[in-house]
Design a protein around this motif. Structure first.
Motif, mmCIF file in Angstrom:
data_model
loop_
_atom_site.group_PDB
_atom_site.id
_atom_site.type_symbol
_atom_site.label_atom_id
_atom_site.label_comp_id
_atom_site.label_asym_id
_atom_site.label_seq_id
_atom_site.Cartn_x
_atom_site.Cartn_y
_atom_site.Cartn_z
ATOM 1 N N TYR A 78 0.807 -1.220 0.000
ATOM 2 C CA TYR A 78 0.000 0.000 0.000
ATOM 3 C C TYR A 78 0.839 1.269 0.000
ATOM 4 O O TYR A 78 0.385 2.324 -0.404
ATOM 5 N N PHE A 79 2.105 1.175 0.464
ATOM 6 C CA PHE A 79 2.952 2.359 0.435
ATOM 7 C C PHE A 79 3.268 2.792 -0.995
ATOM 8 O O PHE A 79 3.696 3.907 -1.233
ATOM 9 N N ILE A 107 -0.268 8.612 1.564
ATOM 10 C CA ILE A 107 -0.464 9.908 2.216
ATOM 11 C C ILE A 107 -1.322 9.757 3.467
ATOM 12 O O ILE A 107 -1.029 10.339 4.517
ATOM 13 N N ILE A 108 -2.390 8.935 3.371
ATOM 14 C CA ILE A 108 -3.279 8.716 4.516
ATOM 15 C C ILE A 108 -2.511 8.096 5.681
ATOM 16 O O ILE A 108 -2.607 8.541 6.827
ATOM 17 N N VAL A 109 -1.740 7.063 5.363
ATOM 18 C CA VAL A 109 -0.964 6.378 6.403
ATOM 19 C C VAL A 109 0.069 7.314 7.008
ATOM 20 O O VAL A 109 0.280 7.334 8.225
ATOM 21 N N ILE A 155 0.042 8.093 11.021
ATOM 22 C CA ILE A 155 1.173 7.693 11.864
ATOM 23 C C ILE A 155 1.908 8.920 12.396
ATOM 24 O O ILE A 155 2.371 8.929 13.545
ATOM 25 N N SER A 156 2.000 9.969 11.599
ATOM 26 C CA SER A 156 2.618 11.210 12.083
ATOM 27 C C SER A 156 1.814 11.782 13.244
ATOM 28 O O SER A 156 2.380 12.255 14.237
ATOM 29 N N ALA A 157 0.478 11.713 13.114
ATOM 30 C CA ALA A 157 -0.390 12.163 14.209
ATOM 31 C C ALA A 157 -0.179 11.292 15.443
ATOM 32 O O ALA A 157 -0.228 11.775 16.579
ATOM 33 N N GLY A 158 0.076 10.001 15.209
ATOM 34 C CA GLY A 158 0.345 9.090 16.315
ATOM 35 C C GLY A 158 1.614 9.453 17.053
ATOM 36 O O GLY A 158 1.657 9.441 18.293
ATOM 37 N N PHE A 159 2.665 9.766 16.302
ATOM 38 C CA PHE A 159 3.909 10.204 16.930
ATOM 39 C C PHE A 159 3.675 11.465 17.760
ATOM 40 O O PHE A 159 4.133 11.572 18.900
ATOM 41 N N GLU A 178 13.272 8.997 11.850
ATOM 42 C CA GLU A 178 13.537 7.812 11.026
ATOM 43 C C GLU A 178 12.341 7.471 10.149
ATOM 44 O O GLU A 178 12.486 7.145 8.964
ATOM 45 N N PHE A 179 11.131 7.566 10.710
ATOM 46 C CA PHE A 179 9.922 7.235 9.954
ATOM 47 C C PHE A 179 9.697 8.222 8.814
ATOM 48 O O PHE A 179 9.446 7.828 7.669
ATOM 49 N N LEU A 180 9.793 9.512 9.122
ATOM 50 C CA LEU A 180 9.580 10.521 8.084
ATOM 51 C C LEU A 180 10.648 10.415 6.996
ATOM 52 O O LEU A 180 10.360 10.618 5.811
ATOM 53 N N SER A 181 11.866 10.067 7.395
ATOM 54 C CA SER A 181 12.939 9.892 6.411
ATOM 55 C C SER A 181 12.628 8.736 5.474
ATOM 56 O O SER A 181 12.842 8.821 4.259
ATOM 57 N N SER A 182 12.111 7.646 6.036
ATOM 58 C CA SER A 182 11.788 6.476 5.212
ATOM 59 C C SER A 182 10.670 6.781 4.227
ATOM 60 O O SER A 182 10.632 6.235 3.122
ATOM 61 N N GLN A 183 9.754 7.667 4.621
ATOM 62 C CA GLN A 183 8.662 8.025 3.719
ATOM 63 C C GLN A 183 9.136 8.924 2.577
ATOM 64 O O GLN A 183 8.476 9.047 1.549
ATOM 65 N N LEU A 184 10.275 9.551 2.804
ATOM 66 C CA LEU A 184 10.870 10.392 1.764
ATOM 67 C C LEU A 184 11.922 9.610 0.983
ATOM 68 O O LEU A 184 12.749 10.194 0.285
ATOM 69 N N TRP A 185 11.896 8.268 1.165
ATOM 70 C CA TRP A 185 12.824 7.360 0.489
ATOM 71 C C TRP A 185 14.274 7.610 0.897
ATOM 72 O O TRP A 185 15.205 7.417 0.132
#
Length: 383
Positions: free
Chosen positions: A122-123, A130-132, A136-140, A193-200
């Motif tokens: 789904y990524f 974008i939804i995920v 997850i950002s809101a979760g952090f 780390e999570f945001l970095s992974s989403q930016l590849w």
């Protein structure tokens, strides 16, 4: 480095499972321990997922990830709820408390659906990605906010118990403050780390290693206090409303509500000092402000006002200054040169050598041993 990180992930998960088992074996305070156990499990599971993913064993990885990754959103709420329980501010979990976990349930549903229908690809779907990312950002953010609120609550708790007790060893939550602070740091790194992974952008091993080290510290602190402070995990501290009260930020506002004028405060202070010098109640190791109030026949809340406003101290400092004064008197006497430090500890009202050493150094600026050495050196020079 990657193999060492795999070893850390396996070790952490195994250690946490053992700690959780110990927490649940305890026959009391299980409600509070459930929240702390969930906090430990979710944190360690997120590192363990990285190891499972390398094994290409999809089913266990997806099952654990479906719970653990959304669980990041409730780490702060779990530790906050745990503090409320053990500080005696919460007796039972109610349905309204589930509001703290809304983000978790939403993201959990999304992850389960993603695993079921998209086989975790789904990524690669822009809209879903974008939804995920948002959830997850809101979760952090949710966890970070609750972690900050927990730190504030723990500081307030510490300030309050110092106004009621002379011995804090069995009720101190400084260890939990350390865990909460390290968790805050880990969440910040995790978020990066999570945001970095989403930016590849691939996370560097050094960042993952740092988070693993933080987890090891959290595990060590927990295990250490399970052994040395087990009563914290067995029962809640009955301080209740004392922690919920206002902070000591403004003395004028705090004391204006009390029906005690300055003349009465002076009378109480004179009576208190006279009783302390004549009867030495501070030699009782577990004396509380309630106990002292009964002995000196002053209402407890009035006694607290006098100590805080007239002496500008809390009860803990007030009592322990008398104890250290007693200890220095013993050390200053040449006839007591053979009396051991541990004997002085218990003779002056302390029940822990570590607490005695800490308070002694804070008040005198040196350790008891160095203080004694200085006294002995002075005696030799005089003789």
């Amino acid at each position: 480095m990657p193999k060492f990180l795999d070893f850390l992930a396996i070790a952490e998960f195994s250690q946490v499972v053992l700690l959780i088992f110990i927490l649940f074996v305890m026959d009391k305070n299980r409600k509070a321990n459930i929240f702390f156990a969930a906090f430990l499990f979710i944190t360690s599971s997120n590192f363990f997922i990285l190891y499972l993913h390398k094994l290409d064993n999809q089913i266990p990885t997806y099952i654990l990830a479906s719970f653990a990754i959304p669980g990041i959103s409730i780490l702060g709420a779990l530790i906050y709820q745990y503090v409320l329980f053990i500080a005696g501010l919460l007796e039972k979990f109610e349905l309204k408390h589930l509001l703290k976990y809304i983000i978790f349930f939403v993201s959990l549903g999304i992850f389960i659906i993603a695993a079921q229908y998209f086989n975790w690809t789904y990524f690669e779907i822009p809209q879903f990605r974008i939804i995920v990312l948002i959830i997850i950002s809101a979760g952090f953010l949710n966890s970070i906010i609750y972690i900050i609120y927990t730190i504030v609550l723990l500081k307030r708790y510490h300030n309050k118990i110092e106004n009621y007790y002379s011995d804090l060893e069995k009720m101190s939550l400084n260890w939990l403050m350390k865990i909460t602070s390290f968790s805050f740091l880990a969440l910040i790194l995790w978020c990066i780390e999570f945001l970095s992974s989403q930016l590849w952008i691939n996370a560097k091993n050094s960042m993952i290693f740092a988070m693993n080290m933080i987890m090891q510290i959290i595990i060590f602190i927990t295990a250490y206090h399970l052994i040395n402070q087990p009563e914290i995990f067995r029962k809640n501290i009955e301080i209740g409303q004392a922690v919920e009260g206002p902070d000591n930020s403004s003395e004028s506002e705090k004391y204006s509500r009390q029906n005690i004028d300055e003349k009465m405060q002076d009378e109480y202070l004179e009576k208190l000092i006279r009783y302390m010098n004549d009867n030495k109640p501070y030699l009782e190791e577990s004396i509380t402000i309630k106990d002292l109030a009964e002995k000196v026949q002053i209402p407890a809340h009035h006694l607290s006002i006098v100590i805080n406003s007239r002496l500008n101290k809390n009860f803990y400092t007030f009592i322990n200054e008398y104890r250290i004064k007693e200890a220095t008197a013993i050390l200053d006497d040449p006839e007591n040169s053979d009396v051991s430090i541990i004997t002085i500890v218990f003779r002056t009202g302390f029940n822990s050598k570590s607490t005695f050493n800490s308070v002694f150094k804070k008040i005198t600026g040196q350790t008891p041993s160095k203080y004694r050495d200085r006294i002995n050196l002075r005696s030799k020079l005089v003789s």
